[in-house]
Design a protein around this motif. Structure first.
Motif, PDB file in Angstrom:
ATOM      1  N   ARG A 164       1.129  -1.257  -0.096  1.00 59.94           N
ATOM      2  CA  ARG A 164      -0.411   0.174   0.000  1.00 59.94           C
ATOM      3  C   ARG A 164       0.373   1.164   0.460  1.00 59.94           C
ATOM      4  O   ARG A 164       0.385   2.418  -0.138  1.00 59.94           O
ATOM      5  CB  ARG A 164      -1.323  -0.370   1.413  1.00 59.94           C
ATOM      6  N   ARG A 165       1.703   1.033   0.461  1.00 59.43           N
ATOM      7  CA  ARG A 165       2.781   2.830   0.405  1.00 59.43           C
ATOM      8  C   ARG A 165       4.404   2.401  -0.323  1.00 59.43           C
ATOM      9  O   ARG A 165       5.304   1.670   0.157  1.00 59.43           O
ATOM     10  CB  ARG A 165       2.951   2.801   1.774  1.00 59.43           C
ATOM     11  N   PRO A 166       4.435   2.109  -1.347  1.00 64.90           N
ATOM     12  CA  PRO A 166       5.288   2.118  -3.054  1.00 64.90           C
ATOM     13  C   PRO A 166       6.193   2.994  -2.897  1.00 64.90           C
ATOM     14  O   PRO A 166       5.550   4.741  -2.905  1.00 64.90           O
ATOM     15  CB  PRO A 166       4.663   1.593  -4.259  1.00 64.90           C
ATOM     16  N   LEU A 167       7.604   3.330  -2.830  1.00 66.70           N
ATOM     17  CA  LEU A 167       7.891   4.298  -3.559  1.00 66.70           C
ATOM     18  C   LEU A 167       8.443   3.858  -4.924  1.00 66.70           C
ATOM     19  O   LEU A 167       9.443   2.581  -4.507  1.00 66.70           O
ATOM     20  CB  LEU A 167       9.269   3.913  -2.350  1.00 66.70           C
ATOM     21  N   VAL A 168       8.743   4.685  -5.530  1.00 63.10           N
ATOM     22  CA  VAL A 168       9.739   4.423  -6.966  1.00 63.10           C
ATOM     23  C   VAL A 168      10.728   4.728  -6.701  1.00 63.10           C
ATOM     24  O   VAL A 168      11.238   5.912  -7.190  1.00 63.10           O
ATOM     25  CB  VAL A 168       8.128   4.623  -8.354  1.00 63.10           C
ATOM     26  N   LEU A 169      12.445   4.167  -6.964  1.00 62.29           N
ATOM     27  CA  LEU A 169      13.631   4.850  -7.615  1.00 62.29           C
ATOM     28  C   LEU A 169      12.816   4.532  -9.442  1.00 62.29           C
ATOM     29  O   LEU A 169      13.086   3.595  -9.850  1.00 62.29           O
ATOM     30  CB  LEU A 169      14.522   3.600  -7.553  1.00 62.29           C
ATOM     31  N   ALA A 170      12.987   6.089  -9.458  1.00 66.25           N
ATOM     32  CA  ALA A 170      12.653   5.653 -11.276  1.00 66.25           C
ATOM     33  C   ALA A 170      14.448   6.192 -11.930  1.00 66.25           C
ATOM     34  O   ALA A 170      13.795   6.345 -14.000  1.00 66.25           O
ATOM     35  CB  ALA A 170      12.168   7.833 -10.919  1.00 66.25           C
ATOM     36  N   GLY A 171      15.625   6.155 -11.746  1.00 67.62           N
ATOM     37  CA  GLY A 171      16.400   6.086 -11.870  1.00 67.62           C
ATOM     38  C   GLY A 171      16.167   7.744 -12.928  1.00 67.62           C
ATOM     39  O   GLY A 171      15.116   8.898 -12.720  1.00 67.62           O
ATOM     40  N   PRO A 172      16.797   8.308 -13.738  1.00 68.62           N
ATOM     41  CA  PRO A 172      17.122   9.594 -14.103  1.00 68.62           C
ATOM     42  C   PRO A 172      15.785  10.029 -15.151  1.00 68.62           C
ATOM     43  O   PRO A 172      15.171   9.236 -16.180  1.00 68.62           O
ATOM     44  CB  PRO A 172      18.522   9.195 -16.052  1.00 68.62           C
ATOM     45  N   ALA A 173      16.124  11.427 -15.052  1.00 68.42           N
ATOM     46  CA  ALA A 173      14.424  11.316 -15.046  1.00 68.42           C
ATOM     47  C   ALA A 173      14.350  11.720 -16.844  1.00 68.42           C
ATOM     48  O   ALA A 173      12.867  11.732 -17.456  1.00 68.42           O
ATOM     49  CB  ALA A 173      14.111  12.714 -14.877  1.00 68.42           C
ATOM     50  N   GLU A 174      15.904  12.108 -17.170  1.00 65.01           N
ATOM     51  CA  GLU A 174      15.765  12.497 -18.880  1.00 65.01           C
ATOM     52  C   GLU A 174      14.986  10.878 -19.969  1.00 65.01           C
ATOM     53  O   GLU A 174      15.541  10.833 -20.714  1.00 65.01           O
ATOM     54  CB  GLU A 174      16.896  13.084 -19.805  1.00 65.01           C
ATOM     55  N   VAL A 201       9.476  -1.448  -2.823  1.00 66.02           N
ATOM     56  CA  VAL A 201       9.871  -0.767  -3.483  1.00 66.02           C
ATOM     57  C   VAL A 201      10.240  -0.742  -5.155  1.00 66.02           C
ATOM     58  O   VAL A 201      10.611  -2.204  -4.603  1.00 66.02           O
ATOM     59  CB  VAL A 201      11.732  -0.178  -3.024  1.00 66.02           C
ATOM     60  N   VAL A 202       9.594  -0.012  -5.551  1.00 69.62           N
ATOM     61  CA  VAL A 202       9.358  -0.939  -7.415  1.00 69.62           C
ATOM     62  C   VAL A 202      10.877  -0.011  -7.347  1.00 69.62           C
ATOM     63  O   VAL A 202      11.165   1.882  -7.623  1.00 69.62           O
ATOM     64  CB  VAL A 202       8.720  -0.198  -7.730  1.00 69.62           C
ATOM     65  N   ALA A 203      11.800  -0.120  -8.020  1.00 69.35           N
ATOM     66  CA  ALA A 203      12.934  -0.107  -9.234  1.00 69.35           C
ATOM     67  C   ALA A 203      12.803  -0.085 -10.417  1.00 69.35           C
ATOM     68  O   ALA A 203      11.937  -1.404 -11.233  1.00 69.35           O
ATOM     69  CB  ALA A 203      14.368  -0.697  -8.890  1.00 69.35           C
ATOM     70  N   VAL A 204      12.802   0.979 -11.469  1.00 73.02           N
ATOM     71  CA  VAL A 204      12.707   0.699 -13.313  1.00 73.02           C
ATOM     72  C   VAL A 204      13.650   0.016 -13.480  1.00 73.02           C
ATOM     73  O   VAL A 204      13.224  -0.515 -14.982  1.00 73.02           O
ATOM     74  CB  VAL A 204      12.874   2.328 -13.695  1.00 73.02           C
ATOM     75  N   ASN A 205      14.393  -0.532 -12.995  1.00 74.70           N
ATOM     76  CA  ASN A 205      15.134  -1.622 -13.546  1.00 74.70           C
ATOM     77  C   ASN A 205      15.979  -2.596 -12.790  1.00 74.70           C
ATOM     78  O   ASN A 205      15.803  -2.173 -11.642  1.00 74.70           O
ATOM     79  CB  ASN A 205      16.255  -1.605 -14.644  1.00 74.70           C
ATOM     80  N   ASP A 206      15.647  -4.247 -13.138  1.00 72.32           N
ATOM     81  CA  ASP A 206      16.656  -5.047 -11.803  1.00 72.32           C
ATOM     82  C   ASP A 206      17.758  -5.009 -11.291  1.00 72.32           C
ATOM     83  O   ASP A 206      17.843  -5.042 -10.081  1.00 72.32           O
ATOM     84  CB  ASP A 206      16.285  -6.562 -12.457  1.00 72.32           C
ATOM     85  N   VAL A 207      18.564  -4.080 -12.223  1.00 73.14           N
ATOM     86  CA  VAL A 207      19.187  -3.778 -11.907  1.00 73.14           C
ATOM     87  C   VAL A 207      19.783  -2.781 -10.255  1.00 73.14           C
ATOM     88  O   VAL A 207      20.389  -3.270  -9.933  1.00 73.14           O
ATOM     89  CB  VAL A 207      20.659  -3.842 -12.637  1.00 73.14           C
ATOM     90  N   MET A 208      18.746  -1.967 -10.334  1.00 74.82           N
ATOM     91  CA  MET A 208      18.703  -1.101  -9.612  1.00 74.82           C
ATOM     92  C   MET A 208      18.254  -1.723  -8.193  1.00 74.82           C
ATOM     93  O   MET A 208      18.345  -1.162  -7.522  1.00 74.82           O
ATOM     94  CB  MET A 208      18.241  -0.198 -10.151  1.00 74.82           C
ATOM     95  N   ALA A 209      16.991  -2.468  -8.614  1.00 76.86           N
ATOM     96  CA  ALA A 209      16.312  -3.179  -7.577  1.00 76.86           C
ATOM     97  C   ALA A 209      17.100  -4.433  -6.678  1.00 76.86           C
ATOM     98  O   ALA A 209      17.330  -4.104  -5.270  1.00 76.86           O
ATOM     99  CB  ALA A 209      15.555  -3.871  -8.300  1.00 76.86           C
TER     100      ALA A 209
END
Lengths: 335, 335
Positions: A194-204, A258-266
DNA sequence: TATGCTACGGAAAGCACTTTCCGTACGCGA
DNA sequence: TCGCGTACGGAAAGTGCTTTCCGTAGCATA
């Protein structure tokens, strides 16, 4: 002036083979390097034997030159040690191998200037196709120059294929990043987070933005609006994931996922959580995208969205508009 | 018969550039593609401008042909998705990039027949060097043919470099596998392990044999003789490590430590132990070789011997006999 | 035997560059 | 002014292969 000339050149040429076999150059060429024209069986055998005897090896540059191009594929990736690109490259090489083609590879290190440079290098090689597997950035300063090169390449009869970057006006193999994001969000919401956090990587980075957009959509639909402060920008690599996560923990964010935008970051984030003694998945779940090979060995397990990377790499560049998008929670041990 | 000929060829040639710039072919060549001869500044500028205007791109095959060879490096690896080879390839590409060279890559999938094939393909490309990064097998059936190709390549002026396989009579970048094995054995013995088990990989694989030999030596020295039944053969990949370990657990072996001959296998073994609920490192320690990138994220931590892979890949192939062997417990969180 | 095909060998013309060799222009010292 | 040396442009040969075009031998058919 006296010049010393070797009695025979170190590497025999087709001419030498022809002479040795007692046939003409044309016949030797036809017998050795397939052609529409047939050669009588006995001549063919003579030529093959002569080639064998002399240790003949076709001069590929000369051949490419005479034919006006080669059949190779030039693959441009960001970083070959990244399992994401390694998988794509493996697919491309497997496919190329079975087609008797060669894959040339260039690495951009995620630098648009180097990417442009690699494309120039690629073009010079006169390959049959240039395959771009990086990812666009949003303010895309090199775009015009890149398109210029690629258009010129196509004008000269080459093919251009973009893997995973839909904003390029060429044949593409695309992934539905936003759709994957929605699916992943729905899946984890279904698991009770219910309380996700997103590691979004580079904004560009285009791909990262799309995934985040999909996640936001998906969470929204599940009744979990994702406010801006729950989406944290940062780098795109493993260490970036670790660093960002560490900072967040230090800052004391509250989250159950935590949801990272790729596995490497995860995987990086996982390391930070482990270090901080935060139990996964009981105190915090971790999810990512790509389902790269090492994700299998992430312990505790990672929830991830599978992407058909090898398949993407091996997709026939000559059936260009084949757009394939796959989503779903393939590997997911927890989906 | 009437033939339709394009007014201008799709891709401009050096001839077009020369005409456009109002200079001769020779001058255009000298201005664009460096040569010993100098060109007056104003001609040079004219040529560069003309090339830019026409979108000229050097025809690399034609150039290689005219020059009698290219400056590229042809790298032969077993599998690029294996972090071991990915690291070597990354090193090679980084180095090549800064030298303005191109790296061509071929994958053998650990199949000697395909390796021979790749070397033939490599030779055809007339690269400056062929770099072999696989590993020899013991009964080496393709050896004679391979040496034949490589010798012919060297006779034609090419260089051959073998990474991590000392049994090839060419320039090499070598790792001291046996030494690493001894060091690793000494280190884990020092940590108090007394009942080691070795996942030895394929019996034919040179590199695996050497590591096992080193391990045996090292354990012997530490007063822990390694009997034959403690050394288990199997495949060389992650899944092989997992399968072998699983079998051993099922068979009920006693041990306080598993040493795999590479990290990839160790990671597989770790998965089997996790699945079986065997605590690592309390009930069983796990160690490997190579210190590949994903080993960092193995949880629980792996003891491993660091190998300078990227460095190996980037070692100048023109300082051929540079033999470098590094050992020690670099990454070791537990060493 | 004459006629028309087909099959296939060989001569030669590219292909897009590099590099050698020659020629000329120019500067400098005598 | 002449002679010499240097700097640089250009013509042309060479690089190894493909492919077109032509020629001929051999065969089948009439």
């Amino acid at each position: 002036m006296l010049r010393i000339v070797p009695a025979r050149p170190a590497t025999p040429t087709l001419y030498d083979v022809a002479r040795e076999a007692g046939v003409s150059l044309a016949t030797a060429s036809r017998a050795l390097n397939g052609s529409a024209r047939r050669v009588r069986e006995d001549s063919r055998v003579k030529v093959l034997a002569a080639a064998e005897r002399l240790g003949y090896s076709t001069n590929a540059p000369a051949q490419a030159f005479a034919r006006g191009g080669s059949t190779s594929i030039f693959l441009v990736v960001s970083d070959i040690t990244d399992p994401f690109f390694a998988a794509i490259a493996a697919g491309a090489m497997r496919r190329a191998g079975s087609d008797g083609r060669l894959v040339l590879m260039g690495v951009t290190e995620r630098d648009p200037a180097r990417e442009l440079d690699m494309v120039r290098t690629a073009r010079r090689q006169r390959p049959a196709a240039i395959v771009l597997a990086g990812s666009r950035r949003h303010p895309d300063r090199t775009r015009a120059a890149l398109l210029g090169e690629l258009d010129a390449f196509e004008a000269g009869g080459g093919r251009v294929v973009a893997i995973g970057q839909d904003s390029l006006p060429y044949a593409r193999v695309s992934f539905d990043h936003a759709g994957s994001g929605r699916d992943l969000a729905a899946a984890v919401a279904g698991l009770g987070y219910r309380r996700p956090l997103v590691l979004a990587g580079p904004a560009e980075l285009q791909i990262a933005r799309e995934r985040v957009r999909g996640l936001a959509d998906g969470f929204e639909t599940a009744g979990i609006p994702l406010s801006g402060d729950r989406v944290v920008s940062g780098g795109f690599g493993r260490d970036d994931g670790e660093a960002t996560m560490r900072d967040l923990l230090r800052a004391g964010v509250e989250a159950d996922l935590v949801v990272a935008v790729n596995d490497v970051m995860a995987i990086g984030a996982l390391a930070a959580l482990r270090e901080a003694g935060v139990g996964v998945p009981d105190r915090m779940g971790v999810a990512g995208f790509d389902d790269i090979a090492p994700s299998r060995d992430a312990a505790p397990a990672l929830t991830t969205v599978r992407l058909p990377l090898e398949e993407a790499g091996s997709t026939r560049s000559s059936s260009p508009s084949a757009t394939r998008s796959t989503r779903g929670c393939g590997s997911a041990r927890r989906c």
